[in-house]
Design a protein around this motif. Structure first.
Motif, PDB file in Angstrom:
ATOM      1  N   ILE A  12       0.841  -1.204   0.000  1.00 51.98           N
ATOM      2  CA  ILE A  12       0.000   0.000   0.000  1.00 51.98           C
ATOM      3  C   ILE A  12       0.872   1.249   0.000  1.00 51.98           C
ATOM      4  O   ILE A  12       0.647   2.175  -0.788  1.00 51.98           O
ATOM      5  N   VAL A  13       1.864   1.295   0.874  1.00 48.80           N
ATOM      6  CA  VAL A  13       2.717   2.479   0.956  1.00 48.80           C
ATOM      7  C   VAL A  13       3.505   2.655  -0.341  1.00 48.80           C
ATOM      8  O   VAL A  13       3.586   3.761  -0.884  1.00 48.80           O
ATOM      9  N   ALA A  14       4.065   1.573  -0.877  1.00 53.27           N
ATOM     10  CA  ALA A  14       4.820   1.667  -2.136  1.00 53.27           C
ATOM     11  C   ALA A  14       3.909   2.147  -3.263  1.00 53.27           C
ATOM     12  O   ALA A  14       4.303   3.007  -4.071  1.00 53.27           O
ATOM     13  N   ALA A  15       2.695   1.613  -3.330  1.00 51.19           N
ATOM     14  CA  ALA A  15       1.746   2.041  -4.358  1.00 51.19           C
ATOM     15  C   ALA A  15       1.356   3.501  -4.169  1.00 51.19           C
ATOM     16  O   ALA A  15       1.258   4.262  -5.140  1.00 51.19           O
ATOM     17  N   ALA A  16       1.145   3.906  -2.921  1.00 52.81           N
ATOM     18  CA  ALA A  16       0.775   5.299  -2.649  1.00 52.81           C
ATOM     19  C   ALA A  16       1.878   6.247  -3.094  1.00 52.81           C
ATOM     20  O   ALA A  16       1.597   7.289  -3.688  1.00 52.81           O
ATOM     21  N   VAL A  17       3.130   5.898  -2.819  1.00 46.42           N
ATOM     22  CA  VAL A  17       4.252   6.737  -3.240  1.00 46.42           C
ATOM     23  C   VAL A  17       4.225   6.908  -4.755  1.00 46.42           C
ATOM     24  O   VAL A  17       4.363   8.021  -5.269  1.00 46.42           O
ATOM     25  N   GLU A  18       4.014   5.824  -5.481  1.00 40.87           N
ATOM     26  CA  GLU A  18       3.993   5.892  -6.944  1.00 40.87           C
ATOM     27  C   GLU A  18       2.800   6.682  -7.468  1.00 40.87           C
ATOM     28  O   GLU A  18       2.955   7.544  -8.335  1.00 40.87           O
ATOM     29  N   VAL A  19       1.610   6.368  -6.960  1.00 39.66           N
ATOM     30  CA  VAL A  19       0.394   7.016  -7.463  1.00 39.66           C
ATOM     31  C   VAL A  19       0.399   8.513  -7.147  1.00 39.66           C
ATOM     32  O   VAL A  19       0.073   9.339  -8.012  1.00 39.66           O
TER      33      VAL A  19
END
Length: 194
Positions: free
Chosen positions: A30-37
């Motif tokens: 979730i955190v990795a995806a949030a950083v990207e998005v």
């Protein structure tokens, strides 16, 4: 792909060390995806977009981050941590002007690919408040002045205004080419040279 995330970079990180392995994996995704998005879409990004990128349901995101603001804070902490570490490294260099030039180029390159950082940086107190990193950054500017490389009246505020100005304009124009961002970082610094 975003850089590796540490528990330091995530305000809930310490709480996750004792959770089930699958819950920890979901949280990290979730955190990795949030950083990207958020880097791609800025504050316009939504929790459903983050959930889709992470491969989890919205409810899974909301279990970790009850509101979008909580998720924004986790991403902001990650981004500001990178910036603080970069300022710390620059402050240790003997040639303040070259360290400042390198720092501003690195910041420009990061801003070129990170809409979120452009939008959040001017408002984040970890970056704009009276912190160790802002004192180090101001000290770097003062050292470059003392070394005769920047004009005597140059300040950290000048750098913030110049970087903030070109960042906002390039973002609004949709320019993501790092070479363009580096060019404006160099022009901003040249405006303050002796």
């Amino acid at each position: 792909m975003s850089p590796a995330l540490s528990h330091e970079a995530d305000p809930a990180g310490a709480d996750w060390a004792d959770r089930r392995a699958d819950a920890r994996r979901n949280h990290e995704r979730i955190v990795a995806a949030a950083v990207e998005v958020f880097a791609e879409r800025g504050l316009e990004a939504t929790v459903p977009e983050v959930a889709a990128r992470a491969g989890v349901g919205k409810a899974t995101v909301y279990r970790s981050y009850p509101t979008k603001a909580d998720l924004v804070e986790a991403v902001a902490r990650h981004r500001i941590t990178w910036l603080i570490e970069r300022v710390d490294a620059a402050a240790r260099q003997p040639d303040a002007f070259e360290a400042l030039r390198s720092l501003l180029i690195d910041i420009a390159e990061r801003l070129a690919s990170d809409r979120f950082l452009v939008e959040v940086l001017p408002h984040d107190q970890r970056w704009n408040g009276q912190t160790r990193s802002t004192e180090q950054f101001a000290g770097l500017v003062a050292a470059a002045v003392e070394q005769g490389r920047l004009r005597p009246d140059a300040t950290l505020q000048d750098i913030r205004v110049l970087v903030g100005g070109y960042s906002r304009v390039l973002l609004d124009l949709g320019i993501r080419d790092p070479a363009q961002w580096r060019r404006y970082a160099a022009l901003a610094l040249d405006a303050l040279r002796t």
